[in-house]
Enzyme design. Structure first.
Site, mmCIF file in Angstrom:
data_model
loop_
_atom_site.group_PDB
_atom_site.id
_atom_site.type_symbol
_atom_site.label_atom_id
_atom_site.label_comp_id
_atom_site.label_asym_id
_atom_site.label_seq_id
_atom_site.Cartn_x
_atom_site.Cartn_y
_atom_site.Cartn_z
ATOM 1 C CG HIS A 177 -1.541 -1.371 1.505
ATOM 2 N ND1 HIS A 177 -2.681 -1.703 0.902
ATOM 3 C CD2 HIS A 177 -1.435 -2.524 2.077
ATOM 4 C CE1 HIS A 177 -3.350 -2.757 1.198
ATOM 5 N NE2 HIS A 177 -2.407 -3.228 2.099
ATOM 6 C CB SER A 224 13.183 23.274 -15.528
ATOM 7 O OG SER A 224 12.636 24.156 -15.590
ATOM 8 C CE LYS A 260 12.082 19.928 -11.175
ATOM 9 N NZ LYS A 260 10.606 20.376 -11.827
ATOM 10 C CG ASN A 300 12.385 17.959 -14.637
ATOM 11 O OD1 ASN A 300 12.315 17.962 -13.620
ATOM 12 N ND2 ASN A 300 12.210 18.883 -15.651
ATOM 13 C CD GLU A 307 8.641 12.680 -15.482
ATOM 14 O OE1 GLU A 307 7.656 13.367 -15.121
ATOM 15 O OE2 GLU A 307 9.760 13.291 -16.193
ATOM 16 C CE LYS A 358 0.819 -4.651 -44.476
ATOM 17 N NZ LYS A 358 -0.601 -4.845 -44.272
HETATM 18 N N1 ARG Z 1 -1.637 -3.926 -49.012
HETATM 19 C C1 ARG Z 1 -2.566 -5.023 -48.818
HETATM 20 C C2 ARG Z 1 -2.342 -5.195 -47.175
HETATM 21 O O1 ARG Z 1 -1.661 -4.707 -46.400
HETATM 22 C C3 ARG Z 1 -1.992 -6.163 -49.422
HETATM 23 C C4 ARG Z 1 -2.923 -7.169 -49.632
HETATM 24 C C5 ARG Z 1 -3.798 -6.881 -50.916
HETATM 25 N N2 ARG Z 1 -4.724 -7.665 -51.054
HETATM 26 C C6 ARG Z 1 -5.723 -7.330 -51.820
HETATM 27 N N3 ARG Z 1 -6.386 -8.504 -52.092
HETATM 28 N N4 ARG Z 1 -6.158 -6.278 -52.250
HETATM 29 O O2 ARG Z 1 -3.164 -5.813 -46.772
#
Ligand code: ARG
Length: 467
Positions: free
Chosen positions: A157, A278, A284, A286, A291, A326
């Site tokens: 705690h 700072s 300071k 920091n 952080e 991605k």
């Molecule tokens: N740029 C697409 C992706 O990142 C690649 C695959 C595209 N495939 C398609 N059937 N349009 O998913």
């Protein structure tokens, strides 16, 4: 706008807005290496199966090598019109080698191609992160070894609870980072299968050898089912979850570094290399690095939730939503790797210093050895309830005298109860720490055992991942 490889010119009607909205080339160029390796493995397999001839393979290989060089030298022109890294490379290959380039895509679709590239990239990042986790465990362990006798207050705690060693505290983090390592490692093993040859979703009528291509790329073997393979992003979800947990552990450690470096605690002085001044307050220092690591945890959680949300409503098989897989993963991986590197350097820096005296002084506040006194009284045959009561009275006496329990002597104890007069040794902070000899405890002997176990673990995994 240029004509698409598969087009007849009609797609020039596509809105400029859609062209830009649709393009992933701005970020999936990070997959160029995996795309080229995947294409070479695919072409080699096609040639072995008699689907393309040796001249084609030779031309494809040298064309792809040339493109790799162009990308790495910064000479490659990435165009929105190419849409993604797969089309960009294939378009350039066809410009370089003509018809052979047009045969590369036999028995393949961009659906299995992107699944392959992204999976290969992600698996490699699992390994790269693990190399850093090994370094971090080693760094924390090295510090722990120097501090098996350094007393700090153990907290529950955020209140002083019992005296422990700094080594014991740091070994708790070693345990967290070892579990993180095992999580990334098991994700690698679970996902090390090749989607290549799944084609659009149904497989292909060509006589391909998926197992051979999988082996050439370092996979265990090919995946089970083509429809799953082109839409499975479990490997991406796993790295995001694993990164979220690892970053949580870093964030907890950083939170402690931040409070420990405050004037109230004064347990640590973080090296100047990892603090900032700072613009207005000249004194300071920091803890910005710590952080930021704590703060960036939020974006990794966001990346995980983002992809989970993309996936949850997708019917089989490939859907363009998957292109959203991605950027979050790239972001989370970069954030975690940077945070690991900074933590390793920040705690390992020779100018980062633990203030052992302040830690010890803090142990003399809060009567950390009250439990030890009650336990010692119990061992003398005093019933625990009574022992507990007597210990409370001793604590009150210490408060009255403006002292910590650990500073009282035999006479003080006798004043409360004659039977306590020989129990002064139980008030000693170091003795208290060293009494907790149970497995995983804070006593020096138990901590040395923990250190040995971490070293055994490093002997198994450290060699493989250490760069
Ligand atoms: N740029 C697409 C992706 O990142 C690649 C695959 C595209 N495939 C398609 N059937 N349009 O998913």
């Amino acid at each position: 706008m240029s004509a698409k490889l598969w087009g007849d010119g009609g797609e020039e009607n596509v809105s400029k807005l859609l062209e830009e909205f649709n393009a992933s080339i701005g970020f999936d160029r990070a997959l160029y290496k995996e795309d080229i390796e995947g294409s070479i493995a695919h072409a080699e397999m096609l040639q072995k199966q008699g689907i393309i001839d040796a001249n084609d393979l030779q031309a494809i290989r040298s064309g792809l090598e040339q493109i790799k060089g162009e990308i790495e030298r910064g000479e490659f022109e990435f165009k929105i019109a190419d849409e993604d890294i797969h089309m960009a490379i294939e378009t350039r290959l066809t410009a370089l080698i003509g018809d052979a380039g047009k045969r590369l895509h036999t028995a393949r679709s961009r659906n299995d191609q992107v699944a392959l590239d992204f999976r290969l990239w992600t698996l490699r990042q699992n390994a790269a992160i693990n190399a850093l986790l090994i370094k971090l465990v080693k760094t924390a362990l090295t510090i722990a070894k120097d501090h098996t006798k350094t007393l700090i207050p153990g907290y529950t705690h955020l209140q002083h609870a019992q005296p422990i060693s700094l080594a014991h505290h740091l070994l708790a983090y070693c345990a967290m980072f070892m579990r993180d390592f095992e999580r990334f490692d098991s994700s690698y093993v679970r996902n090390n299968f090749s989607p290549l040859g799944s084609a659009a979703l149904a497989g292909t009528p060509h006589n391909i050898d998926r197992a051979a291509a999988a082996k050439a790329l370092g996979f265990e073997r090919a995946t089970l089912n083509a429809a799953d393979s082109v839409s499975d992003r479990d490997f991406a979800l796993e790295i995001l979850f694993n990164a979220s947990v690892a970053q949580t552990h870093l964030s907890r450690l950083c939170e402690e570094l931040i409070i420990w470096s405050s004037s109230e605690f004064g347990f640590i002085r973080i090296s100047d290399r990892f603090t900032t001044g700072s613009s207005i307050m000249p004194q300071k220092r920091n803890p910005d690095a710590a952080e930021l690591i704590r703060g960036k945890t939020g974006r990794i959680f966001g990346d995980l939730i983002g992809l989970l949300t993309v996936m949850k409503g997708l019917p089989l098989a490939y859907n363009k939503d998957l292109q959203e897989d991605k950027e979050g993963v790239f972001d989370a991986v970069k954030t975690l790797k940077d945070s690991l590197k900074i933590t390793i350097e920040m705690i390992g820096d020779k100018e980062t210093k633990f203030n052992v005296n302040n830690m010890r002084a803090a142990c003399q506040k809060g009567h950390l050895t009250a439990t030890d006194l009650a336990d010692a009284a119990t061992r003398k045959g005093i019933a625990f309830r009574e022992a507990h009561h007597l210990a409370r009275k001793v604590v009150a006496l210490a408060d009255q005298k403006g002292l910590d329990l650990s500073e009282l002597n035999a006479a003080d104890l006798a004043q409360i109860d004659e039977r306590l007069s020989d129990l002064a040794p139980s008030l000693d902070l170091f003795a208290s720490m060293n009494a907790r000899k149970s497995e995983g405890g804070t006593a020096q002997s138990a901590v040395l055992e923990q250190i040995q176990k971490v070293e055994n673990w490093l002997a198994v995994f450290g060699e493989v991942y250490d760069s």
